[in-house]
Design an enzyme around this catalytic site. Structure first.
Site, short mmCIF file in Angstrom:
data_model
loop_
_atom_site.label_atom_id
_atom_site.label_comp_id
_atom_site.label_asym_id
_atom_site.label_seq_id
_atom_site.Cartn_x
_atom_site.Cartn_y
_atom_site.Cartn_z
N ASP A 137 -16.60 -33.36 48.41
CA ASP A 137 -16.90 -34.08 47.17
C ASP A 137 -15.90 -35.23 47.12
O ASP A 137 -14.76 -35.06 46.68
CB ASP A 137 -16.75 -33.15 45.96
CG ASP A 137 -17.08 -33.83 44.65
OD1 ASP A 137 -17.70 -34.92 44.66
OD2 ASP A 137 -16.71 -33.30 43.59
N GLU B 299 -21.45 -35.34 49.11
CA GLU B 299 -22.24 -35.66 47.93
C GLU B 299 -22.72 -37.10 48.02
O GLU B 299 -21.95 -38.01 48.32
CB GLU B 299 -21.39 -35.47 46.66
CG GLU B 299 -22.17 -35.62 45.38
CD GLU B 299 -21.37 -35.22 44.17
OE1 GLU B 299 -21.35 -34.03 43.84
OE2 GLU B 299 -20.73 -36.12 43.57
N ASP C 168 -13.78 -29.93 41.67
CA ASP C 168 -14.09 -30.71 42.87
C ASP C 168 -14.25 -29.81 44.09
O ASP C 168 -15.10 -30.03 44.93
CB ASP C 168 -12.99 -31.75 43.12
CG ASP C 168 -12.76 -32.64 41.92
OD1 ASP C 168 -13.44 -33.66 41.80
OD2 ASP C 168 -11.91 -32.27 41.09
#
Length: 178
Positions: free
Chosen positions: A11, A68, A141
């Site tokens: 992420d 992501e 995260d």
């Protein structure tokens, strides 16, 4: 002996880059965050992100990286900085010839919770259950990165991926030929 299918989820962010490493057969190997000091120049923060991801790739030797996909922010400068952080992940993976798969946050939530509008708390609780962790993964995260890795594991079970992997293998062979 079959090689473990290890997947690294990332992420990306310039302040916090979450990571999660799973064995695709079910289990968390590691998770956490890369946190470049916010007082450093952006170039040095990108270097820290790159080196952190490179160290994870070296240590765990994943067969895939899940990242992501970028969503459009209202602040264009923030979107550019986020894209450059994601670029560090792509560069580190490319140097090791590891394929990178992108997933939208809704796809990762769907893979973990069963619906794309799940809350961060729901994602953390389901990851805890799926990976048999003693506590929900923190920070968020890292939980998001684990969700991306799980999403990638589901995606890689599909027959279409085998074709993509053969094509990647042929491309790598062609590039290494003199």
């Amino acid at each position: 002996m079959t090689k473990k299918r290890i997947i690294l989820g990332i992420d990306p962010g310039t302040r916090i880059t979450g990571y999660g490493i799973i064995d695709a057969e079910g289990g968390a190997l590691d998770f956490g965050c890369i946190r470049p000091p916010p007082t450093l120049d952006l170039a040095l923060r990108y270097k820290i992100i790159f080196e952190g991801v490179e160290a994870l790739l070296e240590r765990y030797e994943p067969c895939a990286v899940a990242v992501e996909s970028q969503f459009v922010l209202k602040n264009v400068q923030s979107a550019i900085k986020l894209g450059m952080a994601k670029g560090m992940v792509y560069l580190a993976a490319a140097r090791k010839s590891i394929p990178v798969y992108e997933f939208a946050p809704k796809q990762a939530k769907l893979a973990v919770v069963g619906h794309g509008g799940a809350s961060k708390f729901q994602v953390q609780k389901m990851i805890q259950a799926l990976l048999r962790l003693p506590n929900p993964p923190e920070p968020e995260d890292a939980a998001d990165a684990l969700a991306l890795a799980i999403c990638c594991a589901h995606h890689m079970r599909g027959p279409h991926v085998r074709i993509d992997e053969r094509r990647l293998s042929r491309q790598n062979s062609a590039q290494s030929s003199p």
